[in-house]
Design a protein around this motif. Structure first.
Motif, mmCIF file in Angstrom:
data_model
loop_
_atom_site.group_PDB
_atom_site.id
_atom_site.type_symbol
_atom_site.label_atom_id
_atom_site.label_comp_id
_atom_site.label_asym_id
_atom_site.label_seq_id
_atom_site.Cartn_x
_atom_site.Cartn_y
_atom_site.Cartn_z
ATOM 1 N N ASP A 1 75.452 42.703 35.523
ATOM 2 C CA ASP A 1 75.672 41.615 36.108
ATOM 3 C C ASP A 1 76.990 41.578 36.733
ATOM 4 O OD1 ASP A 1 77.622 41.597 33.804
ATOM 5 O OD2 ASP A 1 77.078 39.804 33.432
ATOM 6 N N HIS B 1 68.689 35.084 25.403
ATOM 7 C CA HIS B 1 70.276 34.799 26.236
ATOM 8 C C HIS B 1 70.016 34.894 27.695
ATOM 9 C CE1 HIS B 1 70.213 39.133 26.470
ATOM 10 N NE2 HIS B 1 71.231 39.318 27.199
ATOM 11 N N ALA B 2 68.409 35.739 28.418
ATOM 12 C CA ALA B 2 68.751 36.504 29.233
ATOM 13 C C ALA B 2 66.609 36.800 29.251
ATOM 14 C CB ALA B 2 69.849 36.615 30.251
ATOM 15 N N GLY B 3 65.806 36.991 30.726
ATOM 16 C CA GLY B 3 65.295 37.766 30.930
ATOM 17 C C GLY B 3 63.722 36.579 30.346
ATOM 18 N N ASP C 1 73.467 47.525 29.775
ATOM 19 C CA ASP C 1 72.203 45.927 29.462
ATOM 20 C C ASP C 1 71.720 45.429 30.092
ATOM 21 O OD1 ASP C 1 74.231 45.738 27.488
ATOM 22 O OD2 ASP C 1 74.735 44.504 28.369
ATOM 23 N N ALA D 1 66.912 42.805 27.787
ATOM 24 C CA ALA D 1 67.199 41.370 27.034
ATOM 25 C C ALA D 1 65.359 41.072 26.102
ATOM 26 C CB ALA D 1 67.482 40.361 28.429
ATOM 27 N N HIS E 1 67.666 44.498 23.054
ATOM 28 C CA HIS E 1 69.378 43.610 23.211
ATOM 29 C C HIS E 1 69.278 42.264 22.851
ATOM 30 C CE1 HIS E 1 72.980 43.408 25.047
ATOM 31 N NE2 HIS E 1 72.540 42.886 25.425
ATOM 32 N N GLU F 1 67.665 41.173 32.556
ATOM 33 C CA GLU F 1 68.439 39.529 32.733
ATOM 34 C C GLU F 1 68.102 38.410 33.378
ATOM 35 O OE1 GLU F 1 72.509 41.324 29.768
ATOM 36 O OE2 GLU F 1 72.271 41.665 31.493
ATOM 37 N N HIS G 1 73.866 41.434 21.231
ATOM 38 C CA HIS G 1 74.617 40.552 22.841
ATOM 39 C C HIS G 1 75.473 39.599 22.993
ATOM 40 C CE1 HIS G 1 74.451 39.552 26.917
ATOM 41 N NE2 HIS G 1 74.641 37.758 26.788
ATOM 42 N N PHE H 1 73.526 32.007 29.372
ATOM 43 C CA PHE H 1 73.391 33.281 29.494
ATOM 44 C C PHE H 1 73.807 34.340 28.213
ATOM 45 C CE2 PHE H 1 74.774 37.716 30.969
ATOM 46 C CZ PHE H 1 73.766 37.890 31.408
#
Length: 257
Positions: free
Chosen positions: A227, A40-42, A10, A36, A64, A13, A113, A73
């Motif tokens: 991460d 949720h992120a990115g 993944d 991402a 994702h 992000e 995700h 997140f």
């Protein structure tokens, strides 16, 4: 005949000036990247940069999607209506496909995700809504599922192309779901543990749970999270263990039925 398996991570992000993980280093190790989509992120710039680097490394690009939960997140459970859930997936997959096409690439797979994935792994109706939405956008997309869960049952019923995934850095319950991150030992940080553990699973064709139970399953791809502090070292150890064990690293082609 030599076995083969895909390695996925993944990534994409980071957000603006805030950096998450070492995507560039991971892209030299993996064969597929789950990018991402901004929920949720990115963000758009991070998505473009990540996809560009993935193409340079001949790494397969995946969408994702997650819950709209930047602060958490995407790891906090959310209750959405079926229509809201389907639109959430359609929107994010559409963004991924549009960006990849503009860069001269292609999104070949989709992987849910965080909490969206964990909830779908035990809720067949939720998984079906997400996957039907994705297939409405792209009937040929490969759906990556948590192996031996409700997700796999759903893709088999849908008759779509799919790939079974296991995790290199997560502990398993006896029902093939992931041990909750809040519990001790849920996340594996030691590369010397992760490498041999995954090689054993691939050789046996089974998920090995915390209790030692074997759950026979199709292992098409292995997730390497980016991460954690030891992410790159752990990813390298997993790849080395597999190749030294005679396992070839290559992008999954997907399966049906």
């Amino acid at each position: 005949m030599t076995k083969s398996v895909d390695l996925n991570a993944d990534m994409g992000e980071s957000f603006g000036p805030w950096n998450m993980g070492d995507d560039s280093a991971l892209l030299d190790i993996v064969s597929s990247a789950n990018v991402a989509c901004g929920f949720h992120a990115g963000d758009p710039d991070v998505m473009a940069a990540t996809m560009t680097r993935a193409m340079e490394c001949n790494v397969g690009i995946g969408s994702h999607p997650g819950f709209a939960d930047l602060q958490g997140f995407g790891r906090r459970k959310m209750q959405l209506s079926k229509d809201n859930l389907k639109n959430t997936v359609r929107y994010q997959l559409g963004a991924s496909r549009g960006m990849a096409a503009a860069l001269g690439g292609q999104v070949r797979h989709l992987k849910l995700h965080g909490a969206l994935a964990n909830m779908s792994s035990v809720d067949a109706d939720m998984a079906r809504a997400c996957y039907e939405a994705a297939l409405e956008v792209d009937p040929d997309i490969i759906i990556m599922v948590l192996a031996a869960t409700e997700m796999e049952k759903v893709v088999r019923e849908l008759g779509c192309t799919w790939a079974g995934e296991i995790f290199a850095d997560r502990a398993y319950n006896d029902d093939a779901t992931l041990v909750d991150r809040s519990k001790p030992g849920a996340v594996i940080h030691d590369p010397t543990v992760a490498g041999p553990r995954i090689l054993q699973m691939v050789q046996e064709g089974a998920i090995i749970t915390e209790s030692g139970k074997r759950i026979a399953t199709n292992i098409d791809t292995i997730c390497l999270h980016g991460d954690t502090p030891t992410a790159v070292a752990l990813a390298g150890a997993v790849r080395s263990s597999l190749t030294e064990g005679g396992i070839k690293i290559t992008q999954f082609s997907g399966r049906r039925g």
